[in-house]
Design an enzyme around this catalytic site. Structure first.
Site, PDB file in Angstrom:
ATOM      1  N   GLN A  73      -9.895  -9.225   9.586  1.00 19.67           N
ATOM      2  CA  GLN A  73      -8.838  -8.239  10.574  1.00 19.67           C
ATOM      3  C   GLN A  73      -8.090  -9.211  11.463  1.00 19.67           C
ATOM      4  O   GLN A  73      -8.417 -10.060  11.620  1.00 19.67           O
ATOM      5  CB  GLN A  73      -9.695  -7.410  11.877  1.00 19.67           C
ATOM      6  CG  GLN A  73     -11.393  -6.179  10.896  1.00 19.67           C
ATOM      7  CD  GLN A  73     -10.628  -5.176  10.632  1.00 19.67           C
ATOM      8  OE1 GLN A  73      -9.010  -4.628  10.454  1.00 19.67           O
ATOM      9  NE2 GLN A  73     -10.416  -4.170   9.042  1.00 19.67           N
ATOM     10  N   SER A  78      -9.532   1.226   6.634  1.00 17.86           N
ATOM     11  CA  SER A  78      -9.222  -0.270   5.592  1.00 17.86           C
ATOM     12  C   SER A  78     -10.160   0.364   5.022  1.00 17.86           C
ATOM     13  O   SER A  78      -9.835  -0.220   3.633  1.00 17.86           O
ATOM     14  CB  SER A  78     -10.211  -1.360   6.374  1.00 17.86           C
ATOM     15  OG  SER A  78     -10.027  -1.390   7.922  1.00 17.86           O
ATOM     16  N   ARG A 132     -37.772  -5.113  34.918  1.00 20.41           N
ATOM     17  CA  ARG A 132     -36.258  -5.487  34.737  1.00 20.41           C
ATOM     18  C   ARG A 132     -36.212  -6.117  33.947  1.00 20.41           C
ATOM     19  O   ARG A 132     -36.708  -7.833  35.025  1.00 20.41           O
ATOM     20  CB  ARG A 132     -35.548  -5.220  36.140  1.00 20.41           C
ATOM     21  CG  ARG A 132     -33.549  -6.077  35.338  1.00 20.41           C
ATOM     22  CD  ARG A 132     -32.625  -5.010  36.429  1.00 20.41           C
ATOM     23  NE  ARG A 132     -31.644  -5.426  37.037  1.00 20.41           N
ATOM     24  CZ  ARG A 132     -30.798  -5.394  36.119  1.00 20.41           C
ATOM     25  NH1 ARG A 132     -30.539  -3.715  35.997  1.00 20.41           N
ATOM     26  NH2 ARG A 132     -29.309  -5.496  36.112  1.00 20.41           N
ATOM     27  N   ARG A 181       0.714  -1.647   0.521  1.00 20.82           N
ATOM     28  CA  ARG A 181       0.121  -0.583  -0.205  1.00 20.82           C
ATOM     29  C   ARG A 181       0.327   1.117  -0.232  1.00 20.82           C
ATOM     30  O   ARG A 181       1.776   1.321   0.428  1.00 20.82           O
ATOM     31  CB  ARG A 181      -0.907   0.144   1.073  1.00 20.82           C
ATOM     32  CG  ARG A 181      -0.439   0.399   2.436  1.00 20.82           C
ATOM     33  CD  ARG A 181      -1.426   0.172   3.536  1.00 20.82           C
ATOM     34  NE  ARG A 181      -2.331  -1.012   3.600  1.00 20.82           N
ATOM     35  CZ  ARG A 181      -2.762  -1.255   4.872  1.00 20.82           C
ATOM     36  NH1 ARG A 181      -2.317  -0.203   6.109  1.00 20.82           N
ATOM     37  NH2 ARG A 181      -3.147  -2.151   5.334  1.00 20.82           N
ATOM     38  N   SER A 204      -5.725   6.290   8.247  1.00 17.84           N
ATOM     39  CA  SER A 204      -5.778   5.939   7.825  1.00 17.84           C
ATOM     40  C   SER A 204      -7.161   4.774   7.341  1.00 17.84           C
ATOM     41  O   SER A 204      -7.361   4.271   9.033  1.00 17.84           O
ATOM     42  CB  SER A 204      -5.489   5.005   6.497  1.00 17.84           C
ATOM     43  OG  SER A 204      -4.323   5.861   5.284  1.00 17.84           O
TER      44      SER A 204
END
Length: 371
Positions: free
Chosen positions: A83, A62, A141, A51, A60
């Site tokens: 990744q 992905s 809850r 790159r 930068s």
């Protein structure tokens, strides 16, 4: 470059991709501007895109790197962005996602995990407010085990068709998520994640309990594994291997038979150490010797472990159920091995490899008892 379970972290993602994506896609690429990462990627069978500095900045993304890659590769229609910090990702997940793109017609698929956590609003310092529930009613809850939870994007992978990426999107069009299993969702973001991820891979990883069998035979190449390239001589002027310690005894106590193999005639030096194990010297075809041993002991290759160092060890390393090399092994041997020791040859690499075998087997056996 730090090692993850004895291999560079980048190798994990390359192997995941090779085991998964190459079954349904054409090739695996690593995008990098780093010489060492390029070396590791090529060593383990990936192609490399160097790159530019414009997409290698701290700011930068992905997407920037992927768009640059596509500008050089018009033949690519679908990109799966994996990744390197997600070593728990399993190749079977990648195969399923690839099919979602190719067979089910989705334009993009990304990974998510399910979490059972109640969220509350954050109160900034100096602001006179009270926190408020974000995803629950405190008056009703629920028990978290009775609640479906929520899906969170975890960044493990993003798959997208080229036309979306050209528009600046990794997610869009006919879009779907892929829910990862809990045991595969650990990502390495901070230091404490590293040992957790290692334990997850040991127990659930793609080289884990589905393929491992109990190791019954460890074959160790004397040259470069038990020795370090120097000649040590005993009092009676017999050459002795440098690295024996108690590793062989440890293996034998655990029911693993140890046999040594060498291209040289080192039988006298090995005998002088009184190791109590078989040694085959002046070997020109190591694979044939180990194959004969395997058949003699009525073992399958998954029950054989092999520690080698040279190009002559490569075929045995590829065949063995568990394979290792010292840190200073040749590039071909490192590429073929499943574990790269932190120790050099002659510096306790056999002990380290033995401990790795026992650790991995204990994790597999423990997982089997719980399932």
């Amino acid at each position: 470059m730090p090692l993850f379970l004895g291999v560079p972290l980048k190798q994990i993602s390359v192997l995941e991709a090779k085991c998964g994506l190459q079954l349904v896609f054409i090739c695996v690429w690593v995008s990098t501007d780093h010489d060492e990462i390029e070396k590791v990627a090529k060593q383990f069978g990936a192609k490399v895109h160097r790159r530019s500095s414009e997409v290698s900045k701290d700011s930068s993304t992905s997407l920037d790197a992927i768009k640059e890659f596509l500008s050089y590769h018009d033949e690519v229609d679908i990109v799966g962005n994996i990744q390197a910090t997600s070593p728990c990702l399993h190749p079977t997940d990648l195969i399923q996602v690839a099919k979602m793109i190719q067979e089910d017609g989705f334009d993009s698929v990304f990974s998510v995990v399910r979490r059972h956590q109640f969220r509350w609003s954050e109160i900034k310092k100096g602001v006179s407010e009270v926190t408020r529930p974000q995803n629950l009613d405190p008056a009703k809850r629920p028990r978290r085990q009775d609640w479906d939870g929520e899906l969170y994007e975890n960044g493990s992978f993003y798959f997208a068709k080229k036309h979306l990426i050209d528009k600046g999107y990794l997610q869009g069009g006919k879009m779907a998520y892929y829910e990862m299993r809990a045991e595969h969702r650990v990502d390495i973001d901070v230091d404490i994640d590293w040992p957790i991820a290692e334990q997850r891979v040991l127990r659930y990883g793609y080289f884990g309990k589905e393929t491992l069998k109990e190791v019954k035979l460890l074959v160790c190449a004397v040259d470069g594994c038990l020795t370090n390239g120097h000649i040590d001589v005993s009092e009676d002027q017999k050459e002795i291997p440098c690295d024996i310690r108690d590793a062989i005894g440890l293996l034998q106590k655990r029911g693993v038979q140890v046999r040594l193999i060498s291209e040289r005639d080192c039988s006298k030096s090995v005998a002088a150490m009184k190791l109590g194990c078989m040694v085959e010297v002046s070997v020109t075809d190591k694979l044939k010797v180990v194959e004969d041993w395997r058949k003699e002991m009525k073992l399958c290759w998954k029950q054989v472990a092999y520690l080698g160092n040279e190009e002559s060890d490569v075929e045995c390393l590829k065949k063995a159920g568990m394979s290792g090399v010292p840190a200073d092994a040749c590039a071909a041997a490192q590429k073929a091995a499943g574990y790269i020791c932190k120790s050099n040859g002659g510096c306790a690499s056999i002990r380290e490899f033995a401990e790795h075998i026992f650790l991995l087997m204990e994790k597999v056996n423990s997982a089997g008892k719980k399932t």
